[in-house]
Write a protein that holds these residues in place. Structure first.
Motif, PDB file in Angstrom:
ATOM      1  N   UNK A  48     -88.333  51.249  76.143  1.00 25.60           N
ATOM      2  CA  UNK A  48     -88.323  50.628  74.712  1.00 25.60           C
ATOM      3  C   UNK A  48     -86.898  50.402  74.502  1.00 25.60           C
ATOM      4  N   UNK A  49     -86.607  49.239  73.844  1.00 27.70           N
ATOM      5  CA  UNK A  49     -85.297  49.110  73.511  1.00 27.70           C
ATOM      6  C   UNK A  49     -85.162  48.648  72.032  1.00 27.70           C
ATOM      7  N   UNK A  50     -84.268  49.241  71.189  1.00 30.40           N
ATOM      8  CA  UNK A  50     -84.191  48.647  69.840  1.00 30.40           C
ATOM      9  C   UNK A  50     -82.711  48.285  69.647  1.00 30.40           C
ATOM     10  N   UNK A  51     -82.386  47.055  69.419  1.00 31.37           N
ATOM     11  CA  UNK A  51     -80.748  46.830  69.484  1.00 31.37           C
ATOM     12  C   UNK A  51     -80.446  45.967  68.444  1.00 31.37           C
ATOM     13  N   UNK A  52     -79.519  45.907  67.654  1.00 35.48           N
ATOM     14  CA  UNK A  52     -79.175  45.375  66.607  1.00 35.48           C
ATOM     15  C   UNK A  52     -77.553  45.135  66.588  1.00 35.48           C
ATOM     16  N   UNK A  53     -77.326  43.947  66.096  1.00 35.75           N
ATOM     17  CA  UNK A  53     -75.706  43.576  65.900  1.00 35.75           C
ATOM     18  C   UNK A  53     -75.517  43.057  64.549  1.00 35.75           C
ATOM     19  N   UNK A  54     -74.351  42.876  64.013  1.00 37.35           N
ATOM     20  CA  UNK A  54     -73.981  42.385  62.825  1.00 37.35           C
ATOM     21  C   UNK A  54     -74.761  43.234  61.455  1.00 37.35           C
ATOM     22  N   UNK A  55     -74.868  44.397  61.537  1.00 40.38           N
ATOM     23  CA  UNK A  55     -75.520  45.242  60.766  1.00 40.38           C
ATOM     24  C   UNK A  55     -74.978  45.007  59.256  1.00 40.38           C
ATOM     25  N   UNK A  56     -73.959  45.139  59.180  1.00 30.71           N
ATOM     26  CA  UNK A  56     -73.601  44.988  57.670  1.00 30.71           C
ATOM     27  C   UNK A  56     -72.981  43.449  57.387  1.00 30.71           C
ATOM     28  N   UNK A  57     -73.618  42.436  58.029  1.00 27.53           N
ATOM     29  CA  UNK A  57     -73.388  40.980  57.684  1.00 27.53           C
ATOM     30  C   UNK A  57     -74.176  40.623  56.784  1.00 27.53           C
ATOM     31  N   UNK A 105     -70.521  46.781  62.526  1.00 24.46           N
ATOM     32  CA  UNK A 105     -71.598  47.710  63.206  1.00 24.46           C
ATOM     33  C   UNK A 105     -72.715  46.984  63.898  1.00 24.46           C
ATOM     34  N   UNK A 106     -73.156  47.921  65.091  1.00 20.54           N
ATOM     35  CA  UNK A 106     -74.271  47.596  65.989  1.00 20.54           C
ATOM     36  C   UNK A 106     -74.637  48.943  66.259  1.00 20.54           C
ATOM     37  N   UNK A 107     -75.959  48.888  67.110  1.00 14.06           N
ATOM     38  CA  UNK A 107     -76.403  50.039  67.678  1.00 14.06           C
ATOM     39  C   UNK A 107     -77.314  49.562  68.623  1.00 14.06           C
ATOM     40  N   UNK A 116     -77.135  40.236  57.448  1.00 17.63           N
ATOM     41  CA  UNK A 116     -78.215  40.737  57.870  1.00 17.63           C
ATOM     42  C   UNK A 116     -78.263  41.105  59.394  1.00 17.63           C
ATOM     43  N   UNK A 117     -78.698  41.981  59.821  1.00 17.72           N
ATOM     44  CA  UNK A 117     -78.613  42.643  61.252  1.00 17.72           C
ATOM     45  C   UNK A 117     -79.313  41.400  62.069  1.00 17.72           C
ATOM     46  N   UNK A 118     -79.034  41.425  63.284  1.00 15.33           N
ATOM     47  CA  UNK A 118     -79.511  40.265  64.046  1.00 15.33           C
ATOM     48  C   UNK A 118     -80.042  41.252  65.535  1.00 15.33           C
ATOM     49  N   UNK A 119     -81.043  41.026  65.912  1.00 16.54           N
ATOM     50  CA  UNK A 119     -81.465  41.365  67.261  1.00 16.54           C
ATOM     51  C   UNK A 119     -80.674  40.942  68.589  1.00 16.54           C
ATOM     52  N   UNK A 120     -79.950  41.885  69.292  1.00 13.68           N
ATOM     53  CA  UNK A 120     -79.508  41.735  70.428  1.00 13.68           C
ATOM     54  C   UNK A 120     -80.387  41.008  71.552  1.00 13.68           C
ATOM     55  N   UNK A 121     -79.994  40.030  72.466  1.00 12.51           N
ATOM     56  CA  UNK A 121     -80.682  39.756  73.442  1.00 12.51           C
ATOM     57  C   UNK A 121     -80.496  40.985  74.651  1.00 12.51           C
ATOM     58  N   UNK A 122     -81.330  40.744  75.635  1.00 17.91           N
ATOM     59  CA  UNK A 122     -81.483  41.792  76.712  1.00 17.91           C
ATOM     60  C   UNK A 122     -79.896  41.541  77.232  1.00 17.91           C
ATOM     61  N   UNK A 123     -79.216  40.670  77.390  1.00 18.36           N
ATOM     62  CA  UNK A 123     -77.929  40.733  78.304  1.00 18.36           C
ATOM     63  C   UNK A 123     -76.839  41.214  77.142  1.00 18.36           C
ATOM     64  N   UNK A 124     -77.032  40.718  75.713  1.00 14.64           N
ATOM     65  CA  UNK A 124     -76.342  41.429  74.891  1.00 14.64           C
ATOM     66  C   UNK A 124     -76.328  43.228  74.938  1.00 14.64           C
ATOM     67  N   UNK A 125     -77.520  43.689  74.712  1.00 10.32           N
ATOM     68  CA  UNK A 125     -77.414  45.117  74.555  1.00 10.32           C
ATOM     69  C   UNK A 125     -77.112  45.792  75.811  1.00 10.32           C
ATOM     70  N   UNK A 126     -77.417  45.040  77.074  1.00  9.58           N
ATOM     71  CA  UNK A 126     -76.817  45.769  78.328  1.00  9.58           C
ATOM     72  C   UNK A 126     -75.303  45.863  78.323  1.00  9.58           C
ATOM     73  N   UNK A 127     -74.629  44.845  78.063  1.00 16.60           N
ATOM     74  CA  UNK A 127     -73.326  44.638  77.757  1.00 16.60           C
ATOM     75  C   UNK A 127     -72.683  45.620  76.987  1.00 16.60           C
ATOM     76  N   UNK A 128     -73.448  45.637  75.723  1.00 21.45           N
ATOM     77  CA  UNK A 128     -72.994  46.708  74.621  1.00 21.45           C
ATOM     78  C   UNK A 128     -73.016  48.079  74.865  1.00 21.45           C
ATOM     79  N   UNK A 129     -73.825  48.447  75.933  1.00 22.35           N
ATOM     80  CA  UNK A 129     -73.973  50.095  75.961  1.00 22.35           C
ATOM     81  C   UNK A 129     -73.045  50.396  77.291  1.00 22.35           C
ATOM     82  N   UNK A 130     -72.594  49.268  77.982  1.00 18.68           N
ATOM     83  CA  UNK A 130     -71.925  49.467  78.978  1.00 18.68           C
ATOM     84  C   UNK A 130     -70.479  49.391  78.811  1.00 18.68           C
TER      85      UNK A 130
END
Length: 142
Positions: free
Chosen positions: A133-142, A77-79, A1-15
């Motif tokens: 606004x931020x929508x950030x999900x990780x582990x989408x396929x878990x 997967x993540x977005x 099941x998808x999990x919400x990324x923290x602020x720190x996680x989504x910033x690292x992900x997009x960068x």
């Protein structure tokens, strides 16, 4: 099941590395326009450049609303989807600086100056999107 990324996680992900963004702008008729972009984060803003006469450039000059999607197409997967409003500038010194930083991210530090010179010219726009606004999900396929 998808999990919400923290602020720190989504910033690292997009960068991370050379992940591109898929930018959605609003056409004059209200329909969406999507195009891939190179970008960098600057605090709470996404920064990129585009041609003033491009579809993106014309759309942003008329209506600054945008959405940017950055994704990982490998399992699990993540977005991240960022929504906000853009402001544009044609100030050449600032444009050249940011074009160089963006070029460094995607083409390497050794080519930063080249990309700054190529894209920091009249006819190009510097775009700064304030993230609302931020929508950030990780582990989408878990």
């Amino acid at each position: 099941m998808a999990k919400k990324m923290t602020d720190e996680e989504w910033r690292a992900f997009v960068s991370h590395g050379t992940r591109t963004g898929k930018l959605s702008t609003v056409r004059a008729d209200g329909s969406p326009h999507v195009a891939p972009i190179w970008f960098v984060l600057d605090g709470d803003e996404v920064v990129f450049n585009t041609g003033k006469s491009s579809v993106k450039g014309r759309n942003l000059a008329r209506d600054g609303r945008v959405a940017l999607c950055v994704d990982d197409d490998q399992p699990p997967y993540a977005f991240v989807i960022l929504q906000g409003s853009a402001r544009i500038s044609e100030e050449l010194e600032e444009l050249r600086h940011w074009a160089g930083r963006i070029g460094a991210r995607y083409m390497g530090e050794e080519r930063a100056e080249e990309f700054g010179a190529r894209n920091g010219v009249p006819g190009e726009l510097l775009v700064r999107v304030k993230i609302d606004k931020v929508l950030a999900q990780k582990a989408v396929s878990d």
